[in-house]
Scaffold this motif. Structure first.
Motif, mmCIF file in Angstrom:
data_model
loop_
_atom_site.group_PDB
_atom_site.id
_atom_site.type_symbol
_atom_site.label_atom_id
_atom_site.label_comp_id
_atom_site.label_asym_id
_atom_site.label_seq_id
_atom_site.Cartn_x
_atom_site.Cartn_y
_atom_site.Cartn_z
ATOM 1 N N VAL A 92 0.649 -1.585 -0.112
ATOM 2 C CA VAL A 92 0.037 0.146 0.025
ATOM 3 C C VAL A 92 0.478 1.528 0.325
ATOM 4 C CG1 VAL A 92 -2.289 1.503 1.207
ATOM 5 C CG2 VAL A 92 -1.843 -0.989 1.429
ATOM 6 N N ARG A 93 0.655 1.975 -1.105
ATOM 7 C CA ARG A 93 1.807 3.248 -0.997
ATOM 8 C C ARG A 93 0.403 4.666 -0.139
ATOM 9 N NH1 ARG A 93 1.951 4.696 -7.388
ATOM 10 N NH2 ARG A 93 -1.142 3.898 -7.092
ATOM 11 N N PHE A 94 0.843 4.910 0.984
ATOM 12 C CA PHE A 94 0.241 5.911 1.801
ATOM 13 C C PHE A 94 1.514 7.165 1.825
ATOM 14 C CE2 PHE A 94 0.326 2.175 4.211
ATOM 15 C CZ PHE A 94 -0.937 1.321 5.006
ATOM 16 N N ASP A 95 -0.137 8.563 2.053
ATOM 17 C CA ASP A 95 0.627 10.184 2.181
ATOM 18 C C ASP A 95 0.821 9.859 3.720
ATOM 19 O OD1 ASP A 95 0.663 10.130 -0.145
ATOM 20 O OD2 ASP A 95 -1.754 10.298 -0.254
ATOM 21 N N MET A 96 1.566 11.405 4.360
ATOM 22 C CA MET A 96 2.293 11.691 5.334
ATOM 23 C C MET A 96 0.808 11.532 6.052
ATOM 24 S SD MET A 96 4.844 10.491 6.898
ATOM 25 C CE MET A 96 4.906 10.866 8.194
ATOM 26 N N ALA A 97 -0.522 12.224 5.381
ATOM 27 C CA ALA A 97 -1.230 13.188 6.017
ATOM 28 C C ALA A 97 -2.103 12.043 5.912
ATOM 29 C CB ALA A 97 -2.357 13.603 4.792
ATOM 30 N N ASP A 98 -2.322 10.688 6.272
ATOM 31 C CA ASP A 98 -2.483 9.301 6.652
ATOM 32 C C ASP A 98 -2.637 8.643 8.303
ATOM 33 O OD1 ASP A 98 -3.981 8.803 3.479
ATOM 34 O OD2 ASP A 98 -2.479 7.770 3.147
#
Length: 318
Positions: A16-22
């Protein structure tokens, strides 16, 4: 929001690719989360409502050097390889969920790789063993019942404290060996089995054998007969190395004196010099007697030899 990585979505356990905003990043980190000098460790909570991990605590492992990034990419490769055995992977490895995509302001090649993996309690096995009350605390964490006690064999020998310690060690070693065998059966060696890389999950009561960033394949893709023979030798050596490390982990659990780095180095040196394993008891007795009020230590040693490599598989204080 988190998305499946390209090429991995078809599997049951995609990267899974996450964003830091997650994430909501905590302002503290548990002492047992082991990191290297080229890593930064953060605890975080997934706050993306659309994520399957919503509300879960995870670890963000920021890898800065090229070598650390290589370990991180390897952990993601291993995740894809083991995806078809998702249940086993979840049970016996520190589950890697994916990674954080670099911000647009940073070049991808220069930015650190942030690996997102499971949080399995605040202590590594090393930190557990360093607690003065490690035995009752770990027993309570594992919440042992009669069925679990029955499965790990006879507990009728030794005094109560010895019996409890050996029973607990058998449970931990059983899980550790299942996890290592799981890797070996899929053509990989762990290569980094140490107390710092082993965690005990208070949720599913399983031993986790690290994030597998240094897992190595037994075989290459060369079909020639010479390559096959070489691969077989490579496989034997890697399995022997992993099992030797497993033996060291068990030795430290049984003989707390080996937690001291200088004592452990003497122990390893004794084995590396090719000494007769039957002399191990005589080698250990002076070390153990130093901390014995009576100076009267009984020691029973059982040893398994894998080829020419000596693995300490059982040490019992009696």
């Amino acid at each position: 929001p988190a998305t499946a990585d390209e090429g991995a979505a078809a599997g049951p356990c995609p990267v899974v690719r996450f964003d830091m905003a997650d994430f909501t990043v905590a302002d503290r980190v548990s002492v047992g989360l082991h990191g290297r000098s080229d890593e930064m460790i953060f605890e975080a909570t997934v706050r993306d409502p659309s994520s399957e991990l919503y509300g879960s605590t995870v670890v963000l492992r920021q890898l800065t050097s090229s070598q650390a990034k290589r370990r991180g990419r390897r952990a993601l490769e291993v995740l894809k390889k083991l995806a078809h055995r998702q249940m086993m992977y979840h049970s016996y490895a520190m589950q890697v969920h994916g990674y954080v995509t670099p911000s647009k302001a940073m070049e991808e090649g220069d930015s650190p790789l942030v690996l997102v993996h499971g949080y399995h309690g605040s202590y590594s096995l090393r930190h557990w063993l360093q607690l003065s009350d490690w035995l009752p605390t770990l027993e309570a964490t594992l919440a042992l019942d009669e069925e679990q006690v029955r499965r790990v064999g006879d507990d009728s020998v030794g005094g109560p404290a010895v019996t409890r310690q050996l029973r607990l060690i058998r449970i931990l070693m059983r899980d550790l060996l299942i996890g290592v065998n799981y890797l070996h059966s899929h053509g990989m060696a762990h290569t980094e089995l140490r107390l710092e890389n082993v965690h005990v999950s208070p949720v599913d009561k399983h031993v986790k054998v690290g994030i597998l960033g240094n897992a190595v394949d037994f075989h290459d893709n060369d079909p020639s007969s010479s390559a096959v023979a070489s691969n077989n030798e490579r496989r034997k050596m890697m399995i022997a190395f992993d099992m030797r490390c497993v033996g060291f982990i068990m030795a430290k659990m049984v003989l707390r004196e080996l937690m001291d780095s200088s004592t452990f180095q003497k122990f390893k040196s004794f084995l590396n010099k090719g000494n007769d394993p039957s002399c191990l008891r005589e080698f250990l007795l002076p070390i153990l007697s130093q901390n014995s009020p009576s100076g009267n230590i009984g020691l029973q040693v059982r040893i398994c030899i894998y080829g020419i490599t000596v693995s300490i598989l059982f040490l019992e204080v009696v």
